[in-house]
Design a protein around this motif. Structure first.
Motif, mmCIF file in Angstrom:
data_model
loop_
_atom_site.group_PDB
_atom_site.id
_atom_site.type_symbol
_atom_site.label_atom_id
_atom_site.label_comp_id
_atom_site.label_asym_id
_atom_site.label_seq_id
_atom_site.Cartn_x
_atom_site.Cartn_y
_atom_site.Cartn_z
ATOM 1 N N LEU A 1 0.921 -1.166 -0.317
ATOM 2 C CA LEU A 1 0.175 -0.171 -0.299
ATOM 3 C C LEU A 1 1.034 1.282 -0.116
ATOM 4 C CD1 LEU A 1 -2.850 -1.250 2.777
ATOM 5 C CD2 LEU A 1 -2.160 -1.927 -0.105
ATOM 6 N N ARG A 2 1.052 2.227 -1.207
ATOM 7 C CA ARG A 2 1.973 2.962 -1.033
ATOM 8 C C ARG A 2 1.174 4.542 -1.734
ATOM 9 N NH1 ARG A 2 1.188 4.245 -6.415
ATOM 10 N NH2 ARG A 2 1.592 2.766 -7.702
ATOM 11 N N GLU A 3 1.754 5.734 -1.584
ATOM 12 C CA GLU A 3 1.276 6.784 -1.953
ATOM 13 C C GLU A 3 0.776 6.901 -3.430
ATOM 14 O OE1 GLU A 3 3.792 9.980 -1.053
ATOM 15 O OE2 GLU A 3 2.666 11.440 -1.480
ATOM 16 N N ILE A 4 -0.007 7.827 -3.917
ATOM 17 C CA ILE A 4 -1.176 7.511 -5.238
ATOM 18 C C ILE A 4 -0.730 8.770 -5.729
ATOM 19 C CG2 ILE A 4 -2.937 8.189 -6.655
ATOM 20 C CD1 ILE A 4 -4.387 6.113 -3.962
ATOM 21 N N THR A 5 0.104 8.600 -6.600
ATOM 22 C CA THR A 5 1.252 10.403 -7.343
ATOM 23 C C THR A 5 -0.275 10.296 -8.628
ATOM 24 O OG1 THR A 5 2.267 9.166 -8.699
ATOM 25 C CG2 THR A 5 2.634 9.880 -6.791
ATOM 26 N N PRO A 6 -0.093 11.444 -9.577
ATOM 27 C CA PRO A 6 -0.442 12.335 -10.628
ATOM 28 C C PRO A 6 -0.004 10.812 -11.978
ATOM 29 C CG PRO A 6 0.412 13.505 -9.528
ATOM 30 C CD PRO A 6 0.687 12.534 -8.699
ATOM 31 N N GLU B 1 -8.873 13.752 -7.552
ATOM 32 C CA GLU B 1 -9.324 13.042 -6.485
ATOM 33 C C GLU B 1 -7.718 12.664 -6.250
ATOM 34 O OE1 GLU B 1 -12.316 11.809 -6.117
ATOM 35 O OE2 GLU B 1 -12.048 10.047 -4.383
ATOM 36 N N ILE B 2 -7.164 12.220 -7.197
ATOM 37 C CA ILE B 2 -5.478 12.417 -6.389
ATOM 38 C C ILE B 2 -4.556 13.876 -5.944
ATOM 39 C CG2 ILE B 2 -3.218 12.245 -7.414
ATOM 40 C CD1 ILE B 2 -4.052 10.250 -9.201
ATOM 41 N N ALA B 3 -4.996 14.955 -6.047
ATOM 42 C CA ALA B 3 -5.605 15.795 -5.811
ATOM 43 C C ALA B 3 -5.887 16.595 -4.581
ATOM 44 C CB ALA B 3 -5.706 17.354 -6.320
ATOM 45 N N TRP B 4 -7.212 15.832 -4.216
ATOM 46 C CA TRP B 4 -8.007 15.513 -3.124
ATOM 47 C C TRP B 4 -7.422 14.558 -2.198
ATOM 48 C CZ3 TRP B 4 -10.773 11.631 -1.292
ATOM 49 C CH2 TRP B 4 -11.581 11.821 0.344
ATOM 50 N N ILE C 1 -4.775 -1.273 -8.142
ATOM 51 C CA ILE C 1 -5.957 -1.730 -8.197
ATOM 52 C C ILE C 1 -6.595 -1.142 -7.506
ATOM 53 C CG2 ILE C 1 -4.473 -3.873 -9.442
ATOM 54 C CD1 ILE C 1 -4.747 -4.955 -6.734
ATOM 55 N N GLY C 2 -6.888 -0.565 -6.695
ATOM 56 C CA GLY C 2 -7.793 -0.209 -6.298
ATOM 57 C C GLY C 2 -7.304 1.010 -4.800
ATOM 58 N N SER C 3 -8.011 1.919 -3.730
ATOM 59 C CA SER C 3 -7.220 2.496 -3.015
ATOM 60 C C SER C 3 -8.252 1.942 -1.237
ATOM 61 C CB SER C 3 -7.240 3.581 -3.066
ATOM 62 O OG SER C 3 -9.031 4.645 -3.222
ATOM 63 N N CYS C 4 -7.952 2.793 -0.375
ATOM 64 C CA CYS C 4 -8.805 2.681 0.804
ATOM 65 C C CYS C 4 -7.848 3.293 2.284
ATOM 66 C CB CYS C 4 -8.484 1.361 1.961
ATOM 67 S SG CYS C 4 -6.967 0.326 1.552
ATOM 68 N N GLY C 5 -7.793 3.923 3.252
ATOM 69 C CA GLY C 5 -7.716 4.660 3.776
ATOM 70 C C GLY C 5 -8.431 5.908 4.144
ATOM 71 N N PHE C 6 -8.236 6.844 5.814
ATOM 72 C CA PHE C 6 -8.675 7.305 6.426
ATOM 73 C C PHE C 6 -9.419 9.010 5.602
ATOM 74 C CE2 PHE C 6 -6.498 4.559 8.857
ATOM 75 C CZ PHE C 6 -7.569 3.952 9.442
ATOM 76 N N LEU C 7 -10.417 9.215 5.791
ATOM 77 C CA LEU C 7 -11.130 10.434 5.420
ATOM 78 C C LEU C 7 -12.410 11.552 6.874
ATOM 79 C CD1 LEU C 7 -14.215 10.468 3.534
ATOM 80 C CD2 LEU C 7 -12.451 7.863 4.206
ATOM 81 N N ASN C 8 -12.141 12.200 6.854
ATOM 82 C CA ASN C 8 -12.733 13.197 7.664
ATOM 83 C C ASN C 8 -12.295 13.019 8.917
ATOM 84 O OD1 ASN C 8 -14.226 14.076 5.486
ATOM 85 N ND2 ASN C 8 -15.557 12.208 6.089
#
Ligand SMILES: CC(C)(COP(=O)(O)OP(=O)(O)OC[C@H]1O[C@@H](n2cnc3c(N)ncnc32)[C@H](O)[C@@H]1OP(=O)(O)O)[C@@H](O)C(=O)NCCC(=O)NCCS
Length: 182
Positions: A15-20, A53-56, A80-87
């Motif tokens: 699981l890694r950082e998403i870049t443009p 979305e990536i900028a967000w 292939i997908g993403s997950c994480g914390f928001l709010n």
């Protein structure tokens, strides 16, 4: 929050950082009607929306209200997908969790393996006490996913969101640090 993006490794995944540079791959699944059915956003129509979305993802990390990991298979770079914390609400030590996976990878336990690592990071590194998941009632796969992690269904939030021209009810699920530790 530390500055360096925390890479999380599991048996099968990194699981890694998403870049443009990941925009095309992210567009592939965020433009898929089935993936987006209960997502609270219309399916994306252009790669530009994936770039937004990536900028967000980058902005929530910068202002300490969230962090999003790109899910990749070990030995392969592609997201292939993403997950994480928001709010994240730091004064209350709580956060929402979000996730999605490209349809080609459903049914293999990949979402399970990802959110397990993310939840552990949330309780141990971000010092969260409560992780929430807000899920539409017909979204059975997501409910199964969080229930397998021990989340408790607390109730139905009525007309909680207005998306795609209609109000949606959402189940409020939560997992507490004490549930996770025991
Ligand atoms: C939610 C979502 C990520 C779940 O994906 P998933 O692949 O079903 O989730 P899991 O990782 O838990 O996989 C579980 C399935 O894989 C199977 N599986 C295979 N190998 C497995 C393993 N090693 N470990 C666990 N499960 C495994 C399980 O039996 C299970 O199948 P079942 O659902 O038929 O019982 C996916 O449906 C999705 O992207 N949905 C759209 C986006 C969305 O709605 N996001 C949430 C908004 S609130």
């Amino acid at each position: 929050m530390e500055n360096k993006f925390p890479i999380l490794e599991t048996d099968r995944l990194v699981l890694r950082e998403i870049t443009p540079e990941d925009a095309e791959n992210i567009f592939t699944y965020l433009s898929d009607k089935e993936v987006m059915k209960y997502y609270g956003l219309a399916p994306f129509q252009s790669v530009d929306e994936a770039l937004d979305e990536i900028a967000w993802y980058q902005s929530i990390r910068e202002n300490n209200t969230g962090i999003r990991w790109g899910i990749t298979l070990k030995g392969k770079g592609e997201v292939i997908g993403s997950c994480g914390f928001l709010n994240i609400v730091s004064q209350h030590f709580r956060s929402d969790i979000g996730f999605e996976l490209s349809k080609d990878y459903w049914g293999q336990g990949i979402a399970q393996e990802s959110i397990e690592a993310v939840i552990k990071y949330g309780f141990e590194q971000l010092n969260l006490q409560r992780i929430q998941a807000l899920i539409e009632p017909p979204n059975e796969a997501s409910q199964k996913l969080v229930e397998r992690q021990g989340f408790i269904k607390e109730g139905l939030l009525r007309n909680y969101e207005f998306t795609s021209g209609k109000f949606d009810n959402l189940y409020m699920y939560s997992l507490l640090k004490e549930d996770f530790e025991n």
